[in-house]
Design a protein around this motif. Structure first.
Motif, mmCIF file in Angstrom:
data_model
loop_
_atom_site.group_PDB
_atom_site.id
_atom_site.type_symbol
_atom_site.label_atom_id
_atom_site.label_comp_id
_atom_site.label_asym_id
_atom_site.label_seq_id
_atom_site.Cartn_x
_atom_site.Cartn_y
_atom_site.Cartn_z
ATOM 1 N N ILE A 70 7.067 -4.136 -11.333
ATOM 2 C CA ILE A 70 8.460 -4.904 -11.657
ATOM 3 C C ILE A 70 8.025 -5.927 -12.859
ATOM 4 C CG2 ILE A 70 9.728 -7.162 -11.075
ATOM 5 C CD1 ILE A 70 10.052 -6.201 -8.379
ATOM 6 N N ARG A 71 6.680 -6.419 -13.116
ATOM 7 C CA ARG A 71 6.260 -7.145 -14.217
ATOM 8 C C ARG A 71 5.867 -6.282 -15.456
ATOM 9 N NH1 ARG A 71 7.285 -10.547 -12.064
ATOM 10 N NH2 ARG A 71 5.590 -10.846 -10.307
ATOM 11 N N LEU B 117 9.573 -5.511 -16.919
ATOM 12 C CA LEU B 117 9.856 -6.961 -17.883
ATOM 13 C C LEU B 117 8.951 -6.971 -18.920
ATOM 14 C CD1 LEU B 117 9.749 -9.756 -15.122
ATOM 15 C CD2 LEU B 117 11.715 -8.382 -16.057
ATOM 16 N N CYS C 213 10.438 -4.493 -21.438
ATOM 17 C CA CYS C 213 11.670 -5.092 -21.972
ATOM 18 C C CYS C 213 11.409 -5.868 -22.984
ATOM 19 C CB CYS C 213 12.649 -5.816 -20.923
ATOM 20 S SG CYS C 213 13.359 -4.545 -19.833
ATOM 21 N N SER D 20 12.752 2.015 -12.678
ATOM 22 C CA SER D 20 13.027 0.473 -12.456
ATOM 23 C C SER D 20 14.422 -0.158 -12.884
ATOM 24 C CB SER D 20 12.153 -0.097 -13.780
ATOM 25 O OG SER D 20 12.193 -1.469 -13.918
ATOM 26 N N THR E 143 15.461 -2.837 -12.127
ATOM 27 C CA THR E 143 15.450 -4.305 -12.740
ATOM 28 C C THR E 143 15.443 -4.178 -14.277
ATOM 29 O OG1 THR E 143 14.280 -5.257 -10.991
ATOM 30 C CG2 THR E 143 14.349 -6.290 -12.683
ATOM 31 N N GLY E 144 14.606 -3.270 -14.737
ATOM 32 C CA GLY E 144 14.471 -3.038 -16.328
ATOM 33 C C GLY E 144 15.507 -2.496 -16.673
ATOM 34 N N ILE F 258 18.424 -4.975 -16.854
ATOM 35 C CA ILE F 258 18.342 -5.875 -18.040
ATOM 36 C C ILE F 258 18.608 -5.433 -19.332
ATOM 37 C CG2 ILE F 258 16.464 -7.226 -19.180
ATOM 38 C CD1 ILE F 258 15.178 -7.956 -16.394
ATOM 39 N N ILE G 124 16.292 -11.815 -20.807
ATOM 40 C CA ILE G 124 15.226 -11.215 -19.782
ATOM 41 C C ILE G 124 14.631 -11.977 -18.871
ATOM 42 C CG2 ILE G 124 12.982 -10.014 -19.713
ATOM 43 C CD1 ILE G 124 13.546 -9.128 -22.694
ATOM 44 N N SER H 275 15.558 -11.872 -14.880
ATOM 45 C CA SER H 275 14.354 -11.235 -13.998
ATOM 46 C C SER H 275 14.529 -12.466 -12.739
ATOM 47 C CB SER H 275 13.135 -11.361 -14.670
ATOM 48 O OG SER H 275 12.591 -12.638 -14.995
ATOM 49 N N GLU I 166 13.403 -11.813 -8.720
ATOM 50 C CA GLU I 166 12.210 -12.246 -8.497
ATOM 51 C C GLU I 166 11.680 -13.646 -8.432
ATOM 52 O OE1 GLU I 166 9.654 -10.042 -7.906
ATOM 53 O OE2 GLU I 166 11.342 -8.740 -7.443
ATOM 54 N N THR J 55 9.620 -14.886 -10.245
ATOM 55 C CA THR J 55 8.527 -14.531 -11.272
ATOM 56 C C THR J 55 7.281 -15.628 -11.749
ATOM 57 O OG1 THR J 55 10.438 -13.569 -12.670
ATOM 58 C CG2 THR J 55 8.552 -14.231 -13.922
#
Length: 521
Positions: A153-154, A157, A160, A198, A200-201, A204, A483, A487, A491, A493
């Motif tokens: 996940i990181r 990000l 992105c 991903s 999430t990515g 975003i 972003i 995120s 998450e 984060t």
């Protein structure tokens, strides 16, 4: 004077190393921050720099977030957890002070840092592909396993951020020959997010595209361009609607199993078990009908070294993975069905793959199918264990439950996990103990820890610098800001060292780059 000159060089090196460490090496993230602190001390005039820092409203607001964590010790019983949390989040205190008071970077130095982030991220993705292709000794059970330096996940990000940084460098360079390379990098990063599956990515990036289409539509005076952006916006919104329908409407339609589908005996004469009331299906085939566990057990033992009543490599019960996989191929759940399986099928089941469509290690369409299945399973059973997206719904529900019990003061800096564990028991959750995590939503996490006022302050600390420093027309910072905001919906984060460093470093770097510069007389 010479010391000050060297201190700035050391500071610049520290920033470059931190940019390198973000996608590649956790240890480098820590070491680079020690270098930055050393450069700041070497630069001298500590009282003057502290006075300058705390005269800056943005620094006050940003470091105030760390101060809340310190104040939260008053309401804490688990000090081991609290001290660890304060250590992880130390960048919230140090980096705003250091970056806001050190001499400004030149435009070229700033761009060099962005280039290092992009380059290090590119190297990280290449290493991940090498893992996926089996060029290393690492076993890949889940596509997430290919991210070997930081969490997947990181990494998504940072990818992105690398995409918008590449676009920023293209925009600022205009006719630079490097633009072609930046275009290729952007395309590669998007392809890699698809490989990584991903959501999430990709979400975003989808939102960023939607946001800028809307912005350009709003600002454009040309009818043709308005029409183009309007069509893009319509396509994106339609796609969003279809995706929502696929995942959350069509996925929970009830299935009815006719009596003609229920067989009495296997070809070997053993009786079948049926549970037609259960709503699980794989590829449209009901899962819990025509099951003969005696035959499944005996025939599976001839195909695999993993016992029928043991767990697969993902920690799931083999028998359930096997039954689902057989259903996905529309095979009977008996000896005949198991004997039809190929050796690749058997290896897939051992690796925890429960549907033939999930066989490819990287398959975005299959990931969406899996998400729809997870939602259906959660909708009908109420048990999200082992399914990351559905677990979040249970985390959020539990976080809201805790907030309602502690609306003003929260539970304190160190008691978050302790209170979650207690709440899970009180709510009689079906989540297995090994999946009982935090809220995976930073807005809820801050409110759980510090109450509603603490949660509101956290949101204020995000938005105040953006508007106070008038960053609305800054493409790079606005993109990073979006972003970051998105995120933290799914998450926690800043709750890990990598997440806190990612958030604070990029935030202060982009915030203070232009505003550190002295005003020309």
């Amino acid at each position: 004077m010479i010391v000050k000159q060297y201190s700035f060089t050391l500071y610049y090196i520290g920033l470059l190393l931190l940019a390198t460490g973000l996608p590649l090496w956790m240890l480098l993230m820590s070491l680079s921050q020690f270098i930055l602190m050393g450069a700041w001390l070497m630069d001298g005039d500590i009282p003057g720099k502290l006075k300058k820092a705390f005269a800056n409203p943005v620094v006050l607001v940003l470091t105030g977030l760390y101060a809340i964590h310190v104040v939260g010790l008053i309401n804490t019983t688990d000090f081991d957890y609290a001290i660890r949390d304060l250590r992880i989040k130390l960048p919230m205190l140090l980096l705003p002070i250091i970056v806001s008071t050190m001499p400004a970077l030149s435009e070229q130095q700033f761009k060099n840092i962005l280039k290092v982030i992009i380059g290090a991220t590119f190297i990280s993705t290449l290493c991940s592909v090498a893992v996926l292709l089996g060029l290393t000794s690492k076993t890949v059970v889940n596509i997430r396993d290919i991210s070997i330096f930081i969490s997947h996940i990181r990494l998504a990000l940072i990818i992105c951020v690398s995409i918008v940084s590449s676009m920023y460098l293209m925009k600022s360079a205009k006719k630079n020959k490097l633009n072609f390379i930046y275009i290729l990098l952007v395309l590669w990063f998007i392809i890699f997010l698809i490989i990584l599956e991903s959501l999430t990515g990709l979400f975003i990036l989808f939102f960023l595209f939607l946001f800028y289409c809307f912005l350009l539509l709003w600002k454009s005076n040309q009818r043709f361009m308005r029409a183009v952006f309007a069509v893009c916006l319509l396509i994106l919104l339609s796609t969003s609607g279809l995706m929502y329908k696929f995942l959350f409407v069509d996925s929970i339609k009830k299935i009815t199993v006719g009596t003609q589908s229920l067989k009495q005996y296997t070809s070997l004469g053993h009786p079948y078990s049926h549970f037609p009331e259960k709503q699980d299906h794989e590829n449209g085939n009901p899962v819990w009908i025509n099951i003969c566990e005696i035959e499944l057990n005996s025939s599976w033992s001839t195909r695999s070294n993993l016992k029928f009543d043991s767990k697969d490599l993902r920690g799931q019960e083999i028998k359930y993975t096997l039954i689902r996989y057989l259903a996905s191929k529309n095979y009977s759940k008996d000896a005949e069905g198991v004997n039809k399986l190929t050796d690749d099928d058997v290896r897939a089941i051992e690796n925890g793959i429960a549907n033939v469509n999930y066989l490819n290690k990287s398959n975005l369409h299959a990931r969406l199918q899996q998400l729809a299945w997870e939602y259906r399973n959660y909708y009908y059973s109420g048990n999200p264990s082992g399914h990351s997206v559905m677990q979040r719904m249970e985390f959020w529900k539990t976080a809201i439950y805790i907030i309602k019990k502690n609306p003003l003061t929260g539970v304190g800096t160190g008691d978050v996990q302790q209170e979650f564990n207690k709440a899970y028991e009180e709510m009689k959750t079906q989540l297995l103990p090994e999946f009982r995590f935090h809220s995976h939503n930073e807005y809820l996490s801050m409110t759980v820890a510090f109450g509603i006022l603490g949660g509101l302050y956290f949101i204020f600390s995000l938005f105040f610098p953006y508007f106070y420093l008038n960053k609305q027309n800054d493409f790079l910072y606005t993109s990073f800001f979006i972003i970051l905001l998105l995120s933290m919906l799914t998450e926690d984060t800043p709750e890990s060292q990598a997440g806190a460093t990612f958030m604070v470093f990029l935030n202060v770097l982009l915030l203070f780059h232009q505003h550190n510069k002295p005003v020309k007389s």
